[in-house]
Design a protein around this motif. Structure first.
Motif, short mmCIF file in Angstrom:
data_model
loop_
_atom_site.label_atom_id
_atom_site.label_comp_id
_atom_site.label_asym_id
_atom_site.label_seq_id
_atom_site.Cartn_x
_atom_site.Cartn_y
_atom_site.Cartn_z
N ARG A 1 -3.44 54.00 83.69
CA ARG A 1 -2.93 52.84 83.21
C ARG A 1 -1.43 52.69 82.80
O ARG A 1 -0.69 51.87 82.93
CB ARG A 1 -3.66 52.32 81.96
N ASN A 2 -1.19 53.93 82.04
CA ASN A 2 0.16 54.19 81.37
C ASN A 2 1.08 54.33 82.65
O ASN A 2 2.11 53.73 82.46
CB ASN A 2 0.12 55.36 80.63
N ILE A 3 0.81 54.99 83.52
CA ILE A 3 1.53 55.26 84.67
C ILE A 3 1.86 53.95 85.53
O ILE A 3 3.14 53.78 85.93
CB ILE A 3 1.31 56.25 85.43
N ALA B 1 6.13 50.18 70.66
CA ALA B 1 6.42 50.97 71.87
C ALA B 1 6.30 52.21 71.66
O ALA B 1 6.77 53.02 70.59
CB ALA B 1 8.06 50.39 72.49
N CYS B 2 5.71 53.15 72.37
CA CYS B 2 5.48 54.61 72.15
C CYS B 2 6.91 55.27 72.05
O CYS B 2 7.58 54.81 72.98
CB CYS B 2 4.75 55.10 73.21
N THR B 3 7.19 56.20 71.03
CA THR B 3 8.41 56.68 70.98
C THR B 3 8.60 57.52 72.48
O THR B 3 9.82 57.89 72.67
CB THR B 3 8.85 57.31 69.71
N VAL B 4 7.77 58.15 72.91
CA VAL B 4 7.82 59.01 74.08
C VAL B 4 8.13 58.36 75.43
O VAL B 4 8.93 58.29 76.28
CB VAL B 4 7.13 60.10 74.07
N CYS B 5 7.11 57.44 75.70
CA CYS B 5 7.01 56.75 77.13
C CYS B 5 7.59 55.19 76.97
O CYS B 5 7.78 54.78 78.06
CB CYS B 5 5.51 56.80 77.72
N GLY B 6 7.49 54.76 76.02
CA GLY B 6 7.84 53.32 75.72
C GLY B 6 6.69 52.37 76.05
O GLY B 6 6.90 51.13 76.00
N ILE C 1 3.25 57.58 68.88
CA ILE C 1 2.99 58.03 69.90
C ILE C 1 1.72 57.38 70.59
O ILE C 1 0.88 57.87 69.92
CB ILE C 1 3.32 59.56 70.00
N CYS C 2 1.80 57.08 71.86
CA CYS C 2 0.70 56.40 72.36
C CYS C 2 -0.40 57.70 72.71
O CYS C 2 -0.20 58.83 72.62
CB CYS C 2 0.91 55.84 73.60
N SER C 3 -1.80 57.18 72.88
CA SER C 3 -2.81 58.17 73.17
C SER C 3 -2.56 59.07 74.56
O SER C 3 -2.87 60.21 74.39
CB SER C 3 -4.17 57.44 73.29
N LYS C 4 -1.78 58.26 75.35
CA LYS C 4 -1.62 59.04 76.67
C LYS C 4 -0.67 60.43 76.33
O LYS C 4 -1.13 61.51 76.65
CB LYS C 4 -1.09 58.20 77.74
N CYS C 5 0.58 60.11 75.77
CA CYS C 5 1.26 60.87 75.40
C CYS C 5 0.90 62.11 74.42
O CYS C 5 1.19 63.36 74.64
CB CYS C 5 2.58 60.36 74.75
N ARG C 6 -0.11 61.69 73.68
CA ARG C 6 -0.66 62.76 72.71
C ARG C 6 -1.34 63.58 73.26
O ARG C 6 -1.55 64.83 73.10
CB ARG C 6 -1.51 62.11 71.56
ZN ZN Z 1 3.36 57.16 75.32
#
Ligand code: ZN
Ligand code: SF4
Length: 324
Positions: free
Chosen positions: A145-147, A285-290, A297-302
């Protein structure tokens, strides 16, 4: 047993029985029926406008394969773009990549392949090293979903279309209902507005298409499709719910449509109203992926960070430290 003549053209032999619609259709009439339903759903829910760019998330499974093909048939002039994520699942992902490339050529749409290993340095298989090893599909879903959203933003797509069918949607709604996750149900609308401005909306043009009909459509039109299953496929409550609904359907052929309608017309508006202003979780917005996230930080990035730490400890990757 033979089904007799097609209920629509009255000419050809029927090959498909649609009990809920009391129709028996031949191949041509079924194809028209399938594509027209996609067109009607897109128009009814104003999923996209002429001139907009529609990114289709294609996995190589029957639903997304049917979606890409039918969407292009229904809207030949639309700017349609296909995305495939190679998740690095051994044997499986490369097999699917070949199928989706073949499909995109056949349909005549550009395709972008995102190779997880090359682009982000890990694969879905790598998550077997983590505490998520028994929840592979949930991590995988999160990442996909994130990508897909990230890719859609990158190519300026106005919307991302996914192949969620009627059975997926209703069984997920029922499972969430039993789990008491009503906000989750409200997110299963046919069109989901972006949580962050400038990001694409998410649409489900197959939301009224029964799962089995995706299979018929793919088979009848001999579309390239997945021929082996994912090794991480697991039995989830949603799959259990699907079986239960299939049983119910034998007695009540339109049960899935009726449930969808009750959730969509009655239940979701109630939840939306109940959530009101303060009920909606704050999204940033997630600070890593936006991408949209309820925390910094979103769950995916974590999850990816956890994986990378493990990989680093195992000496599989070296962290590069640079001083500026
Ligand atoms: Zn993220
Ligand atoms: Fe991902 Fe699960 Fe689908 Fe495999 S079965 S591709 S792990 S979501």
């Amino acid at each position: 047993k033979p089904l007799g003549k097609c209920s629509r053209c009255k000419k050809n032999e029927a090959i498909i029985n649609l009990a809920y619609a009391r129709q028996r259709l031949c191949k041509d009439c079924f194809n028209d029926f399938f594509v027209n339903r996609v067109r009607r759903v897109v128009e009814e829910f104003r999923m996209f406008k002429p001139g907009e760019r529609v990114a289709v998330a294609v996995s190589g499974g029957k639903d997304s394969v049917a979606l890409l093909h039918a969407l292009k048939k229904a809207f030949p002039e639309q700017d349609i773009y296909a995305f495939y994520i190679n998740l690095g699942i051994k044997y499986y992902s490369d097999h699917l990549e070949k199928k989706v490339i073949e499909l995109a050529e056949m349909v005549g749409v550009p395709i972008e392949i995102y190779n997880l290993k090359e682009k982000e340095g890990y694969t879905i298989d790598d998550f077997l090293l983590t505490k998520y090893k028994n929840k592979m599909c949930s991590v995988c879903g999160l990442i996909k979903r994130n990508i897909f959203t990230t890719l859609a933003v990158r190519v300026n797509a106005d919307t991302v279309a996914t192949g969620h069918n009627l059975d997926d949607t209703v069984s997920t709604m029922m499972s969430l209902f039993f789990a008491g996750d009503f906000e989750g149900i409200a997110r299963l609308k046919p069109v989901l507005k972006p949580l962050i401005k400038g990001q694409p909306r998410k649409i489900k043009p197959l939301i009224t298409t029964p799962e089995i009909e995706d299979l018929y459509y793919v088979a009848l039109n001999e579309l390239p499709v997945q021929e082996c299953g994912c090794p991480h496929g697991e039995f989830t409550p949603i799959k259990g719910m699907k079986k239960w609904l299939d049983e119910m359907e034998k007695e009540q052929p339109d049960i899935k449509f009726r449930l969808l309608s009750v959730f969509r017309r009655k239940f979701i508006p109630l939840v939306d109203r109940g959530l009101g202003e303060e009920g909606v979780e704050e999204v940033r917005a997630c600070t890593v992926c936006g991408m949209p996230s309820s925390s910094e930080i979103c769950s995916k990035c974590r999850r990816v960070m956890e994986l990378m730490e493990i990989k680093e400890r195992r000496g599989e990757i070296k962290m590069e430290i640079t001083f500026e």
